[in-house]
Design a protein around this motif. Structure first.
Motif, mmCIF file in Angstrom:
data_model
loop_
_atom_site.group_PDB
_atom_site.id
_atom_site.type_symbol
_atom_site.label_atom_id
_atom_site.label_comp_id
_atom_site.label_asym_id
_atom_site.label_seq_id
_atom_site.Cartn_x
_atom_site.Cartn_y
_atom_site.Cartn_z
ATOM 1 N N ALA A 161 49.547 72.992 3.190
ATOM 2 C CA ALA A 161 48.581 73.749 3.790
ATOM 3 C C ALA A 161 47.287 73.469 4.026
ATOM 4 O O ALA A 161 46.873 72.482 3.420
ATOM 5 C CB ALA A 161 48.553 75.468 3.127
ATOM 6 N N PRO A 162 46.496 73.653 4.915
ATOM 7 C CA PRO A 162 45.362 73.567 5.622
ATOM 8 C C PRO A 162 44.163 74.400 4.601
ATOM 9 O O PRO A 162 44.538 74.919 4.056
ATOM 10 C CB PRO A 162 44.990 74.275 6.829
ATOM 11 N N ASP A 163 43.074 73.112 4.117
ATOM 12 C CA ASP A 163 42.314 73.228 3.349
ATOM 13 C C ASP A 163 41.092 74.657 3.833
ATOM 14 O O ASP A 163 40.247 75.194 2.948
ATOM 15 C CB ASP A 163 41.223 72.234 3.231
ATOM 16 N N THR A 164 41.483 74.647 5.190
ATOM 17 C CA THR A 164 40.615 76.062 5.912
ATOM 18 C C THR A 164 41.500 76.508 6.920
ATOM 19 O O THR A 164 41.936 75.153 7.908
ATOM 20 C CB THR A 164 38.909 75.710 6.521
ATOM 21 N N GLN A 249 41.653 74.448 12.523
ATOM 22 C CA GLN A 249 42.280 74.550 10.440
ATOM 23 C C GLN A 249 42.091 73.187 10.538
ATOM 24 O O GLN A 249 42.060 71.982 11.624
ATOM 25 C CB GLN A 249 44.331 74.180 11.075
ATOM 26 N N GLY A 250 41.575 72.661 8.908
ATOM 27 C CA GLY A 250 41.261 71.678 8.727
ATOM 28 C C GLY A 250 41.961 71.362 7.066
ATOM 29 O O GLY A 250 42.087 71.391 6.568
ATOM 30 N N TRP A 251 41.481 70.112 7.333
ATOM 31 C CA TRP A 251 42.727 69.256 5.956
ATOM 32 C C TRP A 251 41.330 67.485 5.618
ATOM 33 O O TRP A 251 41.759 66.840 6.172
ATOM 34 C CB TRP A 251 43.903 68.458 6.371
ATOM 35 N N VAL A 258 40.822 65.866 8.077
ATOM 36 C CA VAL A 258 41.472 65.987 10.250
ATOM 37 C C VAL A 258 41.673 67.463 10.485
ATOM 38 O O VAL A 258 41.638 68.510 9.397
ATOM 39 C CB VAL A 258 42.873 64.930 10.061
ATOM 40 N N ALA A 259 41.320 67.966 11.371
ATOM 41 C CA ALA A 259 41.870 69.229 11.595
ATOM 42 C C ALA A 259 41.990 69.436 13.561
ATOM 43 O O ALA A 259 42.782 68.348 14.257
ATOM 44 C CB ALA A 259 40.474 69.606 11.954
ATOM 45 N N SER A 260 42.282 70.693 13.983
ATOM 46 C CA SER A 260 43.200 71.055 14.608
ATOM 47 C C SER A 260 42.161 72.213 15.309
ATOM 48 O O SER A 260 41.736 73.265 14.790
ATOM 49 C CB SER A 260 44.315 71.105 14.847
ATOM 50 N N ALA A 261 42.722 72.220 16.626
ATOM 51 C CA ALA A 261 41.808 73.597 17.617
ATOM 52 C C ALA A 261 42.419 74.717 18.235
ATOM 53 O O ALA A 261 43.079 73.647 19.400
ATOM 54 C CB ALA A 261 40.272 72.770 18.102
#
Length: 282
Positions: A161-164, A249-251, A258-261
């Motif tokens: 799960a992402p950290d944010t 979403q960020g890890w 690392v993240a995605s948008a």
């Protein structure tokens, strides 16, 4: 041929002297939707998101940027912003002056397209390196000369799960505000121009999405402390229309985030915005 790699690769694009003020920084942060006082009030110990370094040299420009590259006979209609990164030597000062020197560092041959890479180094008046930017443009209809195809190393996102996992609602007028940060391309403001370019409406600047995602990750995972950011790089994967929502979403990993948008909600739910998102920690 329209692109001559022997002429283009390594070509110096000259040096540009520029300066910036606290007012420029405040406007930039507001255009990204910042509300934290450390980004929006000069008396609160104003800090600067490193992404400001990408736009600082052209912040006061009022004309669309020229596409005058040695050995490259291309036009704006062929070009898509492919990727962007910045690495900083330390916290970006809230005001100052510098000189940026830019060169064409690489050109990749993708067969039906070419990827042109530029690298710019900004230095203070005393010669101290402030930051380095790297960007690529994807030139449709070029390539095919048998050059290097380049490398591709997609950023893998953790399976946990992402950290944010947060969202940001883009204002209907946000592109109109962001264009005051030095990008007056009518694609982001003029409905008729946008339709002629194949879009149903003006789109948000890619560099605005870039800054929004950096701000979000910094606020959510770094306690809004921009000094913890050593670098930030992305691949532009899709468009955002003003009024849509960006999901970030960020890890957090040992030395980076690392993240995605993506677009959240509506008919385009899940559509990519930024890919290969990496925030390097100082």
């Amino acid at each position: 041929m329209p692109i001559d790699p022997d002429v283009a690769i390594g070509a110096e694009l000259g040096s540009v002297d520029f300066s910036w003020t606290e007012s420029d920084v405040l406007l930039y942060h507001l255009a990204l939707g910042a509300t934290d006082l450390s980004y929006t009030l000069e008396t609160a110990g104003l800090q600067v998101l490193p992404s400001f370094g990408v736009v600082a040299p052209t912040f006061h420009a009022s004309d669309p940027p020229p596409l005058d590259l040695p050995g490259c006979d291309i036009n704006l209609a062929q070009v898509v912003h492919g990727s962007q990164s910045i690495s900083v030597a330390g916290p970006v000062p809230p005001c100052g002056s510098a000189t940026v020197t830019t060169r064409i560092s690489e050109i990749w041959d993708k067969g039906k397209a070419a990827v042109i890479w530029q690298e710019g180094v900004a230095r203070s008046a005393s010669g101290e390196e402030l930051w380095t930017t790297r960007s690529s443009i994807f030139v449709k209809g070029e390539g095919g000369w048998g050059g290097d195809r380049g490398t591709s190393s997609p950023v893998e996102l953790p399976e946990r799960a992402p950290d944010t996992d947060t969202t940001y609602d883009v204002w209907p007028q946000q592109a109109l505000l962001y264009r005051l940060c030095g990008d007056r391309n009518p694609l982001h403001a003029d409905p008729d121009f946008a339709k002629a370019a194949g879009f149903p409406a003006p789109i948000l600047h890619g560099l605005c999405s870039y800054g929004i995602v950096l701000r979000t990750l910094t606020e959510q995972l770094l306690d809004a402390d921009a000094s913890q950011v050593a670098g930030f790089g992305v691949k532009f994967a899709g468009v955002v229309f003003p009024g849509e929502t960006i999901r970030v979403q960020g890890w957090r990993e040992d030395y980076r985030i690392v993240a995605s948008a993506t677009v959240a909600g509506g008919d385009r739910d899940g559509a990519p915005v930024l890919g290969d998102v990496v925030l390097t920690l100082a």
